[in-house]
Scaffold this active site. Structure first.
Site, PDB file in Angstrom:
ATOM      1  N   HIS A  57       0.893  -1.225   0.073  1.00 50.69           N
ATOM      2  CA  HIS A  57      -0.060  -0.283  -0.159  1.00 50.69           C
ATOM      3  C   HIS A  57       0.836   1.136  -0.099  1.00 50.69           C
ATOM      4  O   HIS A  57       1.435   1.903   1.014  1.00 50.69           O
ATOM      5  CB  HIS A  57      -0.762  -0.055   1.352  1.00 50.69           C
ATOM      6  CG  HIS A  57      -1.922   0.915   1.324  1.00 50.69           C
ATOM      7  ND1 HIS A  57      -3.285   0.686   1.977  1.00 50.69           N
ATOM      8  CD2 HIS A  57      -2.206   2.105   0.768  1.00 50.69           C
ATOM      9  CE1 HIS A  57      -3.949   1.771   1.675  1.00 50.69           C
ATOM     10  NE2 HIS A  57      -3.242   2.639   1.094  1.00 50.69           N
ATOM     11  N   ARG A  61       1.736   9.074  -6.524  1.00 53.06           N
ATOM     12  CA  ARG A  61       1.340  10.345  -7.005  1.00 53.06           C
ATOM     13  C   ARG A  61       1.824  10.758  -8.678  1.00 53.06           C
ATOM     14  O   ARG A  61       1.624  11.763  -9.114  1.00 53.06           O
ATOM     15  CB  ARG A  61       2.044  11.529  -6.377  1.00 53.06           C
ATOM     16  CG  ARG A  61       1.827  11.235  -4.833  1.00 53.06           C
ATOM     17  CD  ARG A  61       0.325  11.513  -4.430  1.00 53.06           C
ATOM     18  NE  ARG A  61      -0.109  11.610  -2.964  1.00 53.06           N
ATOM     19  CZ  ARG A  61      -0.832  10.779  -2.226  1.00 53.06           C
ATOM     20  NH1 ARG A  61      -1.773  10.274  -2.930  1.00 53.06           N
ATOM     21  NH2 ARG A  61      -1.216  10.996  -0.975  1.00 53.06           N
ATOM     22  N   HIS A 178     -10.752   0.055   1.223  1.00 58.50           N
ATOM     23  CA  HIS A 178     -10.487   1.196   2.140  1.00 58.50           C
ATOM     24  C   HIS A 178     -11.840   1.142   2.925  1.00 58.50           C
ATOM     25  O   HIS A 178     -12.794   1.647   2.241  1.00 58.50           O
ATOM     26  CB  HIS A 178     -10.178   2.412   1.368  1.00 58.50           C
ATOM     27  CG  HIS A 178     -10.084   3.616   2.113  1.00 58.50           C
ATOM     28  ND1 HIS A 178      -9.192   4.624   2.476  1.00 58.50           N
ATOM     29  CD2 HIS A 178     -11.138   4.286   2.575  1.00 58.50           C
ATOM     30  CE1 HIS A 178      -9.355   5.492   3.148  1.00 58.50           C
ATOM     31  NE2 HIS A 178     -10.858   5.539   3.419  1.00 58.50           N
ATOM     32  N   ASP A 304       0.900   2.842   3.504  1.00 57.29           N
ATOM     33  CA  ASP A 304      -0.047   4.042   3.270  1.00 57.29           C
ATOM     34  C   ASP A 304       0.771   5.179   2.983  1.00 57.29           C
ATOM     35  O   ASP A 304       0.343   6.276   3.407  1.00 57.29           O
ATOM     36  CB  ASP A 304      -1.110   3.951   4.209  1.00 57.29           C
ATOM     37  CG  ASP A 304      -2.403   4.702   3.710  1.00 57.29           C
ATOM     38  OD1 ASP A 304      -2.301   5.155   2.441  1.00 57.29           O
ATOM     39  OD2 ASP A 304      -3.296   4.830   4.137  1.00 57.29           O
TER      40      ASP A 304
END
Ligand code: DOR
Ligand code: ZN
Ligand code: ZN
Length: 430
Positions: A57, A61, A178, A304
């Site tokens: 995870h 970007r 999620h 994350d």
């Protein structure tokens, strides 16, 4: 032939130091080995040798927000953090909801050459939660997408989630959810509890996560599908996972380093560096998550890693974006919360940072045992040395680390990807 000799390392932190010979990307000998001609030598000094870490995870970007992270800078951060493979989430701009984007991400990762960057495909077109994306096409594309997620957003519609689970079984892929019931988190800013009440933040109830996890466990069980639960943050979710696993549901789950260590007490500073989705919870949630990870109720650690620009973080709490950097601090947080506390030994670290995530993400050449004949995806860790976190020194473009200034134990001293040294002594290898 490229030859690397790792001298005096302790695989899994066990036994006396041994030498590990790597030839053409494969471990070819383990024992007491003379230095071969033209071998690159890594003097391991008795440090811990582990299978290269796998992050299920990560947010890289690219495409869209290359001002905060690119596939190249995120790959560098990952390699420096001891990773040899990462899964890059689909919430880019444009969204990774088709074969063109996922193949682009995969190729950029291979060009960067520091970690294997596996693109995660979106479950729904544009992450809009309205209709399924072309999951089959992405699964069969050059990137061979293995994990699908609308992460950042929840697949809230139970009918769509059910269909996605059904397709995923036929394709041999996994849906990573999620878990956030959006009707319960409208305007939410912080964990619903005393701290949010005191600071005047709209609360983010634990039930928003737990109701989706319970629902999805049932959907997965009935569809005989696999489900992966992203960033478990509450004690109640750990209970549901335990129950579901006991009744044979094929569910796996991850916890982030920040949910293992940090709590909502941090919010008193009003510093949005602590704003994250799901939010930092209470001390008893964190304690339960550490126990669940040690027990295997939670399968693995995933970062994350969520880079954000200064203007999106250095602002008023309510307008700040959620997320924090994680790739270069994950191992240290695991050492601090799990190893120093005696909850995990180094075998356990290998399990939660490498073996289980590789299995969940369907990677056949990562998370392998340190044995002759196995691919040399390896991480060397100095377990005792402490270092001070400085966001600006990270390979990431963004610097939004919640650990700024903290002293943490555990330093990654070298990483090898298929026998090639990618990082050494905290630097990208030339
Ligand atoms: O804190 C988070 N940041 N949680 C998410 O689910 C998305 C992520 C992001 O993309 O910034
Ligand atoms: Zn998420
Ligand atoms: Zn995420």
């Amino acid at each position: 032939m490229t030859t690397v000799l790792i001298q005096g390392a302790r695989p899994y932190g066990e036994g006396d130091p041994v030498d590990v010979l790597v030839e053409d990307g494969v471990i070819t000998d383990i024992g007491s080995i003379d230095v071969p001609d033209e071998a690159e030598v890594i003097e391991a000094g008795g440090h811990v040798l582990l299978p290269g870490f796998v992050d299920l995870h990560t947010h890289l970007r690219e495409p869209g927000r290359e001002d905060t992270e690119t596939i190249a800078t995120g790959s560098a951060a990952a390699a420096l953090g001891g990773y040899t493979a990462v899964f890059a989430m689909a919430n880019t701009d444009p969204v990774a909801d088709n074969a063109v984007i996922v193949d682009h991400v995969w190729r950029r990762g291979q060009e960067a050459g520091l970690v294997d960057v596996h693109p995660v495909g979106a479950v729904t077109v544009g992450l809009k939660g309205e209709k399924l994306a072309e999951i089959g096409t992405m699964a069969k594309s050059e990137a061979r997408v293995k994990v699908f997620s609308d992460d950042g957003l929840c697949v809230a519609d139970p009918l769509l989630m059910r269909r996605a689970l059904e397709y995923s079984t036929a394709l041999g892929v996994v849906i990573a959810q999620h878990a956030e019931e959006p009707r319960l988190t409208a305007g939410a800013q912080a964990h619903e509890g005393e701290q949010a009440a005191r600071l005047g933040y709209t609360g983010w109830p634990a039930s928003a996560e737990e109701s989706i996890v319970a629902r999805d466990c049932l959907l997965a069980q009935h569809a005989n599908a696999r489900l992966h639960v992203c960033h478990v943050s509450t004690s109640g979710t750990a209970d549901i996972l335990k129950w579901a696993k006991e009744r044979g549901t094929k569910v796996s789950a991850e916890v982030t380093p920040h949910h293992l260590l940090l709590t909502d007490e941090r919010l008193a500073t009003y510093d949005p560096v602590n704003k994250v989705n799901p939010p930092l919870r209470t001390g008893s949630d964190a304690e339960k998550l550490r126990a669940a990870l040690a027990e295997g109720v939670i399968d693995c650690v995933a970062t994350d890693h969520a880079p954000h620009a200064v203007q999106d973080k250095d602002c008023e709490w309510n307008s700040a974006r959620p997320g924090m950097l994680g790739l270069q601090t994950a191992l240290s947080i695991v050492v601090e919360t799990m190893v120093r506390t005696g909850l995990l030994d180094w075998r356990g670290v290998a399990r939660v940072m490498s073996e289980r995530p590789a299995e969940i993400g369907n990677l056949s050449d990562h998370g392998r045992p340190i044995e002759v004949g196995e691919p040399a995806n390896l991480t060397l860790v100095d377990p005792d040395t402490e270092w001070t976190v400085r966001g600006v020194e990270f390979a990431s473009i963004a610097a939004n680390t919640p650990y700024e200034g903290m002293r943490l134990p555990g330093v990654v001293t070298a990483t090898l990807l298929r026998g090639r040294i990618t990082t050494r002594e905290g630097k990208i290898a030339p």
